[in-house]
Design an enzyme around this catalytic site. Structure first.
Site, PDB file in Angstrom:
ATOM      1  N   TRP A  11       0.818  -1.730  -0.035  1.00 56.33           N
ATOM      2  CA  TRP A  11       0.093   0.307   0.117  1.00 56.33           C
ATOM      3  C   TRP A  11       0.913   1.487   0.193  1.00 56.33           C
ATOM      4  O   TRP A  11       0.839   2.135  -0.881  1.00 56.33           O
ATOM      5  CB  TRP A  11      -1.351   0.298   1.037  1.00 56.33           C
ATOM      6  N   LYS A 105      -4.575   1.322   9.622  1.00 58.12           N
ATOM      7  CA  LYS A 105      -6.301   1.043   9.701  1.00 58.12           C
ATOM      8  C   LYS A 105      -5.077   0.117  10.715  1.00 58.12           C
ATOM      9  O   LYS A 105      -5.263  -1.466  10.705  1.00 58.12           O
ATOM     10  CB  LYS A 105      -6.928   0.251   8.496  1.00 58.12           C
ATOM     11  N   SER A 137      -9.434   0.077  -0.750  1.00 61.64           N
ATOM     12  CA  SER A 137      -9.285  -0.272  -2.229  1.00 61.64           C
ATOM     13  C   SER A 137      -7.840  -0.481  -1.929  1.00 61.64           C
ATOM     14  O   SER A 137      -7.034  -0.701  -1.590  1.00 61.64           O
ATOM     15  CB  SER A 137      -8.252   1.677  -1.230  1.00 61.64           C
ATOM     16  N   ALA A 139      -4.407  -2.870  -2.542  1.00 60.48           N
ATOM     17  CA  ALA A 139      -3.464  -1.723  -4.011  1.00 60.48           C
ATOM     18  C   ALA A 139      -2.806  -3.048  -5.203  1.00 60.48           C
ATOM     19  O   ALA A 139      -2.825  -1.686  -6.042  1.00 60.48           O
ATOM     20  CB  ALA A 139      -2.017  -2.364  -2.452  1.00 60.48           C
ATOM     21  N   LYS A 190     -13.400  -3.536  10.775  1.00 64.63           N
ATOM     22  CA  LYS A 190     -13.647  -3.986   9.156  1.00 64.63           C
ATOM     23  C   LYS A 190     -12.389  -5.150   9.069  1.00 64.63           C
ATOM     24  O   LYS A 190     -12.995  -6.361   8.716  1.00 64.63           O
ATOM     25  CB  LYS A 190     -13.650  -3.190   7.797  1.00 64.63           C
ATOM     26  N   ASP A 243     -15.416   0.126   2.792  1.00 58.16           N
ATOM     27  CA  ASP A 243     -14.411  -1.211   3.271  1.00 58.16           C
ATOM     28  C   ASP A 243     -14.760  -2.620   3.629  1.00 58.16           C
ATOM     29  O   ASP A 243     -14.033  -3.623   3.527  1.00 58.16           O
ATOM     30  CB  ASP A 243     -13.179  -0.729   4.283  1.00 58.16           C
ATOM     31  N   ASN A 255      -6.653 -10.645   5.304  1.00 61.35           N
ATOM     32  CA  ASN A 255      -7.402 -10.740   6.697  1.00 61.35           C
ATOM     33  C   ASN A 255      -8.477 -11.672   5.973  1.00 61.35           C
ATOM     34  O   ASN A 255      -8.407 -13.204   7.147  1.00 61.35           O
ATOM     35  CB  ASN A 255      -7.760  -9.313   6.676  1.00 61.35           C
ATOM     36  N   VAL A 278       1.649  -9.065   6.323  1.00 57.43           N
ATOM     37  CA  VAL A 278       1.098  -8.859   7.791  1.00 57.43           C
ATOM     38  C   VAL A 278      -0.703  -8.566   7.571  1.00 57.43           C
ATOM     39  O   VAL A 278      -0.858  -7.878   6.747  1.00 57.43           O
ATOM     40  CB  VAL A 278       1.193  -7.061   7.771  1.00 57.43           C
ATOM     41  N   GLU A 280      -3.417  -6.954   9.319  1.00 52.17           N
ATOM     42  CA  GLU A 280      -3.286  -6.206  10.422  1.00 52.17           C
ATOM     43  C   GLU A 280      -4.544  -6.662  11.250  1.00 52.17           C
ATOM     44  O   GLU A 280      -4.736  -6.209  12.421  1.00 52.17           O
ATOM     45  CB  GLU A 280      -3.699  -5.058   9.869  1.00 52.17           C
TER      46      GLU A 280
END
Length: 330
Positions: A11, A105, A137, A139, A190, A243, A255, A278, A280
């Site tokens: 991102w 985020k 959004s 990437a 989210k 999102d 995720n 990662v 998040e």
């Protein structure tokens, strides 16, 4: 404008390229000096399905760019936000008079602070200059210039507008608003529901189950967001339901992918290692769970996701627990 982008992940690199192609003087800062040199020398794409970096985009590891920058964009993992801010402050970097933008985020574990609050706590008194950029959004799509709409939020519209003017172009549309708490809460939580959605995918359930997770997840998200000072209407916009939809359904969602691996029987550690990036939502599940306990808010999906990830609960049992709860009004 002269801009430094912190974080050369997918991102961060994508936003750096977007800003560069919008005509700005951009330096992409990478914490790892070896990775920074490799990206600067070869300008290779830093993630799968990404575009190679423009030859004129500078990738660096030193602190020189920060001192001359007019804007700083944070795109670092949420649980590293404080350490990165502390590193900059300890190296004499001041944010006075600079536009600060967070595209990270998350909610910090233990303190339960949003990212803008973490920045302001380290660099005392800069909150009025902070904007947050959030929305559906991926990437992988933005770097291909696929039409995308996001939100720029700041406590005053002037700061939000400055952020919008940097990013907006023919494929990246930016809306403004002032509900920073709502936008950041939606962005963080989210990801928890994306993990839950992935778990039901891993269990081979269908669209009905996914729709239940998303719609009831939106209810939980808005309950937490309003309790933290956000406006309910925010959660029905880009940084909320927008999102939530993209991260719960998309093949690009890290995720959701972690959740699917867990639903298929992998441990959380195995799922994260197989992802190689990662996610998040894992750390933010902890924060969301702790917020629910602290504020005494009933959050069934968040609680069951936490139980699966961190207490060893069988995913099938977690779904059964959700389905057999006492009947309530919608």
């Amino acid at each position: 404008m002269k801009i430094t982008v912190l974080g050369a992940g997918s991102w961060g690199a994508t936003l750096a390229v977007l800003l560069f192609e919008n005509g700005h003087d951009v330096t992409l800062w990478e914490f790892d000096s070896r990775k920074a040199k490799d990206l600067q020398d070869r300008k290779i794409k830093p993630f799968e399905a990404g575009a190679d970096l423009p030859s004129g985009l500078v990738v660096a590891n030193d602190m020189k760019s920060f001192k001359n920058s007019e804007a700083i964009l944070f795109v670092v993992p949420s649980q590293h936000m404080r350490s990165v801010c502390t590193l900059l402050k300890n190296n004499g970097i001041s944010f006075d008079g600079k536009l600060i933008i967070s595209a990270t985020k998350g909610i910090e574990n233990k303190t339960l602070l949003r990212m803008s609050e973490v920045i302001d706590e380290v660099f005392d008194g800069v909150y009025k200059n902070i904007a947050v950029l959030s929305g559906p959004s991926h990437a992988e799509e933005v770097c291909r210039k696929i039409p995308t709409a996001v939100t720029s939020a700041a406590i005053n519209l002037e700061t939000a507008e400055k952020c919008r003017m940097l990013f907006m172009n023919e494929y990246f549309r930016v809306y403004n608003q002032t509900d920073v708490a709502g936008v950041e809460t939606g962005a963080a939580l989210k990801n928890v529901f994306a993990i839950a959605s992935g778990i039901v995918d891993g269990l081979k359930y269908g669209d009905n189950t996914k729709a239940a997770i998303v719609s009831r997840g939106l209810k939980e998200l808005s309950k937490v967001g309003v309790a933290l000072g956000g406006k309910e209407q925010t959660f029905y916009g880009l940084s909320g339901v927008g999102d939530l939809m993209v991260t719960c359904f998309s093949k690009h969602s890290r995720n959701r992918a972690v959740g699917q691996a867990v639903g298929e029987g992998k441990s959380l550690d195995e799922a994260e290692k197989s992802l190689g990036m990662v996610a998040e939502g894992v750390k933010n599940t902890v924060s969301a769970y702790e917020i629910g306990k602290k504020l005494n808010i009933e959050l069934p999906i968040i609680n069951e996701t936490y139980a699966v990830l961190f207490e060893g609960k069988d995913p099938l049992e977690a779904v059964n627990s959700l389905m057999t709860r006492c009947p309530v009004r919608e």
